[in-house]
Design a protein around this motif. Structure first.
Motif, PDB file in Angstrom:
ATOM      1  N   GLU A  29       0.825  -1.211   0.000  1.00 56.17           N
ATOM      2  CA  GLU A  29       0.000   0.000   0.000  1.00 56.17           C
ATOM      3  C   GLU A  29       0.859   1.261   0.000  1.00 56.17           C
ATOM      4  OE1 GLU A  29      -2.453  -0.709   3.362  1.00 56.17           O
ATOM      5  OE2 GLU A  29      -3.937  -1.896   2.230  1.00 56.17           O
ATOM      6  N   LEU A  30       2.075   1.158   0.552  1.00 60.04           N
ATOM      7  CA  LEU A  30       2.995   2.300   0.508  1.00 60.04           C
ATOM      8  C   LEU A  30       3.431   2.587  -0.928  1.00 60.04           C
ATOM      9  CD1 LEU A  30       5.305   1.639   3.596  1.00 60.04           C
ATOM     10  CD2 LEU A  30       3.501   3.352   3.379  1.00 60.04           C
ATOM     11  N   VAL A  31       3.548   1.548  -1.738  1.00 62.27           N
ATOM     12  CA  VAL A  31       3.914   1.726  -3.143  1.00 62.27           C
ATOM     13  C   VAL A  31       2.871   2.595  -3.837  1.00 62.27           C
ATOM     14  CG1 VAL A  31       4.356   0.546  -5.330  1.00 62.27           C
ATOM     15  CG2 VAL A  31       5.113  -0.485  -3.179  1.00 62.27           C
ATOM     16  N   GLU A  32       1.601   2.288  -3.557  1.00 57.24           N
ATOM     17  CA  GLU A  32       0.518   3.067  -4.142  1.00 57.24           C
ATOM     18  C   GLU A  32       0.480   4.476  -3.562  1.00 57.24           C
ATOM     19  OE1 GLU A  32      -2.298   1.610  -6.529  1.00 57.24           O
ATOM     20  OE2 GLU A  32      -0.180   1.156  -6.859  1.00 57.24           O
ATOM     21  N   LYS A  33       0.660   4.578  -2.267  1.00 57.06           N
ATOM     22  CA  LYS A  33       0.559   5.873  -1.593  1.00 57.06           C
ATOM     23  C   LYS A  33       1.591   6.863  -2.125  1.00 57.06           C
ATOM     24  CE  LYS A  33       0.786   7.996   3.014  1.00 57.06           C
ATOM     25  NZ  LYS A  33       0.942   7.730   4.464  1.00 57.06           N
ATOM     26  N   TYR A  34       2.813   6.412  -2.340  1.00 59.99           N
ATOM     27  CA  TYR A  34       3.893   7.305  -2.774  1.00 59.99           C
ATOM     28  C   TYR A  34       4.200   7.180  -4.265  1.00 59.99           C
ATOM     29  CZ  TYR A  34       4.580   8.040   2.205  1.00 59.99           C
ATOM     30  OH  TYR A  34       4.393   8.360   3.527  1.00 59.99           O
ATOM     31  N   ASP A  35       3.317   6.459  -4.974  1.00 62.90           N
ATOM     32  CA  ASP A  35       3.449   6.326  -6.428  1.00 62.90           C
ATOM     33  C   ASP A  35       4.838   5.846  -6.826  1.00 62.90           C
ATOM     34  OD1 ASP A  35       2.512   6.372  -9.018  1.00 62.90           O
ATOM     35  OD2 ASP A  35       3.111   8.456  -9.357  1.00 62.90           O
ATOM     36  N   LEU A  36       5.314   4.812  -6.168  1.00 62.35           N
ATOM     37  CA  LEU A  36       6.626   4.261  -6.474  1.00 62.35           C
ATOM     38  C   LEU A  36       6.574   3.451  -7.772  1.00 62.35           C
ATOM     39  CD1 LEU A  36       7.665   3.065  -2.905  1.00 62.35           C
ATOM     40  CD2 LEU A  36       8.105   5.271  -3.989  1.00 62.35           C
ATOM     41  N   GLY A  37       7.740   3.235  -8.341  1.00 62.01           N
ATOM     42  CA  GLY A  37       7.799   2.559  -9.626  1.00 62.01           C
ATOM     43  C   GLY A  37       7.525   1.069  -9.551  1.00 62.01           C
ATOM     44  N   GLY A  38       7.667   0.485  -8.387  1.00 64.24           N
ATOM     45  CA  GLY A  38       7.443  -0.947  -8.256  1.00 64.24           C
ATOM     46  C   GLY A  38       8.121  -1.485  -7.016  1.00 64.24           C
ATOM     47  N   ILE A  39       8.330  -2.777  -6.977  1.00 64.33           N
ATOM     48  CA  ILE A  39       8.937  -3.410  -5.815  1.00 64.33           C
ATOM     49  C   ILE A  39       9.956  -4.444  -6.265  1.00 64.33           C
ATOM     50  CG2 ILE A  39       6.869  -3.116  -4.382  1.00 64.33           C
ATOM     51  CD1 ILE A  39       6.278  -6.108  -4.897  1.00 64.33           C
ATOM     52  N   ALA A  40      10.825  -4.808  -5.374  1.00 60.32           N
ATOM     53  CA  ALA A  40      11.743  -5.927  -5.583  1.00 60.32           C
ATOM     54  C   ALA A  40      11.594  -6.858  -4.385  1.00 60.32           C
ATOM     55  CB  ALA A  40      13.184  -5.430  -5.696  1.00 60.32           C
ATOM     56  N   ILE A  41      11.576  -8.140  -4.653  1.00 57.32           N
ATOM     57  CA  ILE A  41      11.365  -9.120  -3.589  1.00 57.32           C
ATOM     58  C   ILE A  41      12.458 -10.177  -3.632  1.00 57.32           C
ATOM     59  CG2 ILE A  41       9.834 -10.912  -2.692  1.00 57.32           C
ATOM     60  CD1 ILE A  41       7.492  -9.385  -3.764  1.00 57.32           C
ATOM     61  N   TRP A  42      13.038 -10.432  -2.479  1.00 54.41           N
ATOM     62  CA  TRP A  42      13.984 -11.542  -2.354  1.00 54.41           C
ATOM     63  C   TRP A  42      13.152 -12.800  -2.129  1.00 54.41           C
ATOM     64  CZ3 TRP A  42      16.793 -13.263   2.603  1.00 54.41           C
ATOM     65  CH2 TRP A  42      17.694 -14.304   2.300  1.00 54.41           C
ATOM     66  N   ARG A  43      13.181 -13.685  -3.094  1.00 50.46           N
ATOM     67  CA  ARG A  43      12.291 -14.845  -3.066  1.00 50.46           C
ATOM     68  C   ARG A  43      13.066 -16.108  -2.741  1.00 50.46           C
ATOM     69  NH1 ARG A  43       9.986 -18.208  -7.680  1.00 50.46           N
ATOM     70  NH2 ARG A  43       8.140 -19.188  -6.802  1.00 50.46           N
ATOM     71  N   LEU A  44      12.562 -16.859  -1.763  1.00 49.74           N
ATOM     72  CA  LEU A  44      13.183 -18.121  -1.388  1.00 49.74           C
ATOM     73  C   LEU A  44      12.571 -19.300  -2.134  1.00 49.74           C
ATOM     74  CD1 LEU A  44      13.480 -17.664   2.475  1.00 49.74           C
ATOM     75  CD2 LEU A  44      15.262 -17.404   0.766  1.00 49.74           C
ATOM     76  N   GLY A  45      11.368 -19.118  -2.623  1.00 52.07           N
ATOM     77  CA  GLY A  45      10.674 -20.210  -3.288  1.00 52.07           C
ATOM     78  C   GLY A  45       9.665 -20.873  -2.375  1.00 52.07           C
TER      79      GLY A  45
END
Length: 232
Positions: A29-45
């Motif tokens: 929701e912070l991504v939407e609130k501050y109009d960020l370009g996207g996210i990056a996630i460290w994925r373990l699987g």
């Protein structure tokens, strides 16, 4: 937690945090609130599929015509919001390895205990592993074994006085329950005291009185001896 392998005199205390869809949501929701370009996630699987659903729902605003958790539960299902909320909190899951909730299937004694104890954050951890049980632990039920998924729920509920076994020493976990029993288990799991029934009246009357007074049921709906389904 404190490791049992820590041999130091002053043992170190460790704290573990787990990320899931519930903790992920406010970050998205912070991504939407501050109009960020996207996210990056460290994925373990092998993450819970709910994580990806939340990402798709919040960031991509994808259509949600597909079921959130269960193949047999959608927006047209009775109690859809309640079932989805409990699934969102990890309180209910699909039946076995399926993606079905089976809302109309009759609920049994083991299932209602898991739903109720988890809903009101009752600690069942003492019975999950043999090492966490007290030295004087005694299993009062001859049909409940520690390799069954409901073992910790049944033992915890027995400790709290929420349930008792039958005279023959069994618990009968797969036996379906009726509405009065379900309300009793729910209220006692929540720590709500309703008092004893009056002399000569049925045991469930105080639970029925509370349910009607607090809008859980209407008088016409509360058929105490009727078996109830998983959705209810």
């Amino acid at each position: 937690y404190v490791s049992e392998f820590d041999t130091r005199e002053q043992k170190g205390v460790h704290e573990v945090w787990f990320e899931n869809h519930t903790s992920l949501e406010p970050k998205l929701e912070l991504v939407e609130k501050y109009d960020l370009g996207g996210i990056a996630i460290w994925r373990l699987g092998k993450e819970d599929a709910s994580n990806w659903y939340k990402i798709r729902k919040i960031l991509k605003d994808a259509p949600l015509g597909d079921p959130l958790y269960f193949k047999d539960v959608d927006s047209n299902t009775k109690y859809f919001r309640e079932i989805t909320r409990l699934a969102d909190l990890g309180i209910v899951k699909g039946q076995g390895s399926t993606k079905n909730f089976m809302p109309l299937q009759r609920v049994n004694r083991a299932e209602i205990l898991k739903m109720a104890l988890n809903s009101f954050a009752r600690d069942t951890s003492a019975y999950w592993f043999e090492e966490t049980r007290s030295e004087d632990f005694f299993n009062p039920f001859k049909d409940i074994y520690d390799d069954q998924w409901y073992f910790p729920y049944v033992q915890t509920a027995a400790d709290l006085g929420i349930v008792k076994g039958y005279p023959d020493g069994t618990f009968k976990p797969s036996q379906t329950i009726v509405r009065a029993e379900a309300v009793k288990i729910a209220l006692e799991s929540a720590g709500i005291q309703v008092g004893a029934s009056a002399t000569g009246s049925s045991w469930y009357v105080p639970y029925r009185t509370w349910a009607l007074k607090n809008g859980l049921y209407t008088a016409a709906e509360f058929k105490h001896a009727e078996e109830i389904s998983r959705d209810e």
